[in-house]
Scaffold this motif. Structure first.
Motif, PDB file in Angstrom:
ATOM      1  N   SER A 114      38.041  30.870  47.791  1.00 53.84           N
ATOM      2  CA  SER A 114      37.964  30.692  46.342  1.00 53.84           C
ATOM      3  C   SER A 114      38.641  29.416  45.870  1.00 53.84           C
ATOM      4  N   SER A 119      36.002  30.925  41.973  1.00 49.52           N
ATOM      5  CA  SER A 119      35.764  32.358  42.148  1.00 49.52           C
ATOM      6  C   SER A 119      34.715  32.911  41.207  1.00 49.52           C
ATOM      7  N   THR A 451      37.375  39.069  49.732  1.00 52.89           N
ATOM      8  CA  THR A 451      37.618  37.876  50.543  1.00 52.89           C
ATOM      9  C   THR A 451      38.854  38.084  51.403  1.00 52.89           C
ATOM     10  N   ARG A 466      37.373  39.455  43.772  1.00 52.48           N
ATOM     11  CA  ARG A 466      36.832  38.868  42.554  1.00 52.48           C
ATOM     12  C   ARG A 466      36.084  39.952  41.792  1.00 52.48           C
ATOM     13  N   MET A 472      40.252  36.947  39.602  1.00 48.34           N
ATOM     14  CA  MET A 472      40.756  37.391  40.893  1.00 48.34           C
ATOM     15  C   MET A 472      42.041  38.199  40.771  1.00 48.34           C
ATOM     16  N   PRO A 494      42.600  31.143  41.455  1.00 47.35           N
ATOM     17  CA  PRO A 494      42.157  31.572  42.786  1.00 47.35           C
ATOM     18  C   PRO A 494      43.299  32.094  43.650  1.00 47.35           C
TER      19      PRO A 494
END
Length: 945
Positions: A114, A119, A451, A466, A472, A494
């Motif tokens: 990200s 993101s 992620t 996300r 995030m 991020p």
């Protein structure tokens, strides 16, 4: 004797035409026919997509429609609808907008990192960035660019635009757009500026030409951040319509030479050099006094001749004194390395992958490797590989999967990985670490995008997640229920690279103009800042006593280490990551009505209809000249939007014989083999017959199939291309010769092309190991007796030093005795001799390629020399030919010599390699009258890559 393989007077014209036309042959016919295409139409775009992606297509269509009117004032009001293809079969995160034909493609699998792109939902990110390119092309069709479009079609405009307006503006303006219309965008992400920040930290004041053209020896950022800084500075200093005025003048070629530089000077009142220096300084000032505190960096800075060293990424502790990481250099392929007390030991070269991420546990490494589909180039896979560090043996755990960021469980028995399916949905999959079998799928109750997942314990996974807005958080996810416990408030800052040690989770996050290391204690809920200085920090690794991380420098990513001392951490009030996202002192991001357009775009379905695969099948878009003496060719090229049907109308004039050739060819690539067909008609061919010039016409009708296969696997890049076509040819001579010379015949043309090489590092001239073969067999099946067989092979071997290459090649061509027609000749004759089509030919060649210098120097923003390299060669051809009806003669054609190649970039943008060859002929050049043993040739071009 001086010969020229191409006429220099037309070189620049051909160069620019070749540069302007983007060739995507590897993607032609890249989708399987099972895909059913749908469409959503809005006034500015036709969004074409596979069935089942209605909501994504509607969202893209809504965004581009809403964004178009909001940001038109800063680029222009011309509008031509574009076709946007949503590609969901590939694992690659990318997109483009191109001319010839005018279309855009979105590759819809999101990236895990990200920090790199942001993101925001991936289709949203692509829409707000790529549609700016659509607006650029629509409004750059003016002046001389428009004249070129009128004459040469879309390739003509591409030619005009590419010469006048540099790639840094195209991408910098698009990044500014994505930043302005959203709450995020790369213009607010510290990671985006890492490259230039590292150069400034290391006091590397490279020239504009070097920053534009790159280097084989030094790290140079790409043109995206450069472009953003220039565009943002121009908007900030001279107003929101500054670039609209500049690009209108540049695309129209007002001032003709260096139109962009002239326009910038006209509307800014500064010279181009002053403007670029001030643009860099605007951002550079943000980092004054914030340089790296690393002793390694200081030592490297002191050496002004220090070049790029290597990148060390994703460190993992084996013990307190031993790290394993991925190492990449410009000379060698990426490889896993164990570092014990500063001494490195290479373990294994990594297979071809989309990123450098891996995870480690108890002597084993797990990562995702790229595996292409054998036939369909828009479909590929991300498969899990496990490498045993003790044996260096690698095992592929999964096949035909789309897994990302795999990580071992704490006991090493299971693996968690992010799975992304063609619909765009993603889940956490739990796999057996021994055989790759799917154990369970973690429910995704809130439509999160996961992620870098890691096992927190046997029941929970921690991941940077996300939400559907692109915000995030860090979350603990229950493996059985999918319930998420959010450890941080959602924001557009991020987050990436979580790692678990006990009850503490370490991670990187954006805070203002920096990316820093943080830690959160899951027991107390306390959030801590670990570091406070230095360049941005990523990819933490932990032991009880040690903390490692990665920083980007002008010499590559470097692993840093320190004591893991929680008593020195700073507790953060409110358990919130401070700083938010920075504007980097660009107030223009917030000063007009286009700010945060995304917030005004409704989530609503749009009418969906079937897309007709035959729509604009003969989509003629460009008229492309190709003048390679003695042939002067003009081709009208066509290609449909789906990239399944290509067509061309060709006219060629041959100056040697004076003949005129007309042709029409089509290729259909939507089935497993390509289907090919065409027709050629040639007028006024000429030859000497019984001491008299005779003339005739020829026609050729042909049809065939071609099967391109990508068999790449692991570290090997392998391709196999099979083709077969049938040709019906007729000749029509002058009336007096018709009865004795007119011929009609049918022949087959069969070809096999095979290539197998390892990957190449940046400075490698050729692959260090590999082989390639071409086999061609033509045979008449009616009308005449004739056949011809050709075989060419090349072996790639390492030379004495790392970037040297030894190439050994061989070739054989044989024509049937008594053949009544002569097929075209593709035999690689000994260099320096005139290429002849003899009865039998055999050749062995030896080449030794080596770099000479890396000048990194240019002239007047026109030509830049990246590398000078040489080649020593020896060719031996032995040929047999008829000297009478009953007698054959055999001759040797041996030559030796040297070639000097120049790897250059022209106008700070287009790569071009050309060379000069000196050949000394060891045997008589009997077919050209023995005019000399020394031949100098200009070899142009070698490549446009």
């Amino acid at each position: 004797m001086l010969t020229r393989t191409y006429k220099l007077s037309i070189f620049l014209f051909l160069f620019f035409v070749a540069a302007a036309v983007t060739v995507r042959a590897q993607e032609f016919g890249g989708n399987p026919p099972s895909i059913k295409w749908k469409q959503v139409n809005v006034p500015v775009a036709k969004v074409i997509f596979p069935a089942g992606m209605d909501s994504v297509a509607s969202r893209v269509a809504d965004i581009v429609q809403r964004m178009n009117s909001a940001v038109q004032p800063t680029i222009g009001y011309k509008q031509k609808p574009v076709s946007i293809l949503l590609q969901n079969q590939t694992t690659i995160s990318n997109a483009y907008v191109g001319l010839a034909p005018f279309r855009s493609e979105f590759y819809l699998t999101p990236d895990q990192n990200s920090f790199e792109i942001g993101s925001l939902p991936w289709s949203t990110q692509l829409a707000i960035h790529e549609f700016r390119h659509v607006q650029q092309y629509n409004n750059f069709n003016v002046g001389l660019s428009k004249a070129l479009h009128t004459v040469f079609g879309e390739s003509g405009q591409a030619l005009g635009n590419d010469i006048a307006i540099p790639d840094w503006f195209f991408e910098g303006d698009a990044v500014f757009n994505e930043t302005q219309v959203s709450e995020q965008g790369r213009g607010r992400l510290p990671y985006f500026f890492n490259g230039y920040r590292a150069l400034w930290d290391a006091k590397r004041d490279y020239s504009w030409m070097k920053l534009r053209n790159g280097s084989f020896v030094d790290y140079i950022p790409d043109w995206y951040p450069m472009g953003y800084m220039m565009v943002a500075y121009g908007r900030e200093k001279y107003g929101d319509d500054f670039w609209k005025k500049v690009t209108q003048d540049a695309a129209a070629y007002k001032g003709l030479f260096f139109p962009m530089q002239r326009a910038i000077q006209k509307y800014s009142g500064q010279s181009f050099d002053q403007f670029t220096n001030n643009g860099f300084d605007h951002f550079k000032r943000l980092y004054t006094g914030k340089l790296s505190d690393s002793t390694l960096s200081k030592a490297l800075i002191a050496d002004k001749h220090q070049h790029f060293i290597s990148s060390q990424e994703y460190p993992a502790y084996i013990n307190d004194s031993t790290l394993v990481y991925l190492k990449s250099t410009y000379d060698h392929l990426p490889q896993f390395v164990i570092n014990t007390n500063g001494k490195e030991k290479a373990i294994s070269v990594r297979s071809v992958s989309l990123d450098n991420y891996f995870a480690y546990h108890d002597g084993k490494i797990v990562y995702s490797a790229l595996h292409p589909d054998a036939r369909w180039s828009y479909r590929d896979y991300s498969e899990i590989e496990v490498l045993d560090l003790k044996t260096s043996k690698e095992q592929r755990l999964t096949k035909r999967t789309k897994y990302f960021s795999p990580a071992f469980s704490n006991d090493g028995k299971n693996i968690v990985a992010v799975q992304v399916d063609p619909s765009g949905k993603n889940h956490l999959h739990i796999l057996n670490a021994h055989n790759g079998a799917l154990i369970s799928v973690v429910p995704d109750k809130e439509n999160l995008f996961y992620t870098y997942p890691k096992y927190y314990n046997s029941k929970q996974i921690v991941a940077a997640v996300r939400n559907t807005k692109g915000q995030m958080s860090l979350a603990l996810i229950d493996i059985k229920t999918g319930d998420a416990k959010y450890l941080l408030a959602f924001s557009y800052q991020p987050i990436a690279f979580p790692i678990v040690h006990g009850d503490t989770i370490y991670f990187s996050a954006t805070t203002g103009i920096n990316d820093r290391l943080f830690a959160i204690n899951t027991g107390t809920g306390k959030l801590y800042a670990i570091d406070h200085a230095g360049i941005n920090k990523y990819e933490p690794a932990i032991t009880e006593k040690k903390l490692a991380w990665v920083e980007f420098t002008a010499f590559g990513y470097q692993v840093r280490q320190n004591e893991n001392n929680p008593t020195q951490w700073k507790a953060l009030p409110g358990n919130a990551i401070p700083g938010g996202l920075a504007s980097f002192n660009i107030s223009a991001l917030k000063r007009d009505s286009s700010t945060d357009v995304l917030a005004t775009v409704p989530y609503k379905p749009l009418p969906v209809t079937n897309y007709n695969n035959a729509y604009h099948l003969f989509n003629f878009h460009s008229l492309v000249p190709d003048f390679s003496d003695p042939n002067y060719t003009v081709t009208l090229e066509g290609e449909n939007v789906l990239n399944t049907f290509q067509s061309q109308v060709v006219f060629n004039y041959n100056r040697d014989e004076g003949y005129k050739e007309f042709g029409f060819d089509v290729a259909y690539g939507a089935w497993f083999p390509y289907l090919l067909a065409g027709f050629d008609y040639t007028l006024d061919r000429r030859a000497l017959y019984q001491s008299t010039n005779i003339y005739w016409n020829e026609s050729d009708i042909h049809a065939g199939v071609q099967l391109p296969l990508n068999l790449s696997n692991g570290r090997q890049l392998t391709s196999l291309n099979l083709s077969s076509s049938v040709h019906y040819s007729t000749t029509s001579f002058q009336e007096v010769y018709q009865r004795i010379l007119n011929t009609s015949y049918t022949y087959l043309n069969n070809t096999v092309i095979f290539s197998n090489t390892i990957q190449q590092a940046k400075k490698n001239i050729y692959p260090r190991f590999g082989e390639s073969f071409v086999l061609n067999y033509k045979t008449a099946i009616s009308g005449v007796y004739a056949n011809q067989f050709l075989a060419i092979g090349t072996f790639y071997l390492p030379g004495l030093f790392v970037n040297h290459n030894l190439l050994i090649s061989g070739a054989h061509q044989q024509k049937a005795q008594g053949s009544t027609v002569s097929f075209s000749n593709d035999f690689p004759f000994s260099r320096g001799y005139a290429a002849e089509n003899l009865q039998t030919m055999n050749k062995i060649g030896v080449d030794y390629h080596f770099p000479i210098a890396y000048p990194d120097a240019g002239i007047a923003n026109t030509v830049y020399l990246l590398r000078l390299r040489g080649n020593l060669f020896y060719d031996y051809t032995r040929g047999s030919f008829n000297i009478s009806n009953t007698a054959m003669a055999t001759r040797n054609f041996r030559s030796t010599g040297v070639e000097l190649y120049f790897d250059t970039k022209w106008f700070n943008q287009q790569s071009l390699t050309f060379g000069v060859r000196y050949s000394h002929l060891l045997d008589q050049n009997i077919f050209t009258g023995n005019t000399g043993r020394d031949v100098v040739e200009i070899v142009l071009p070698v490549s446009f890559f």
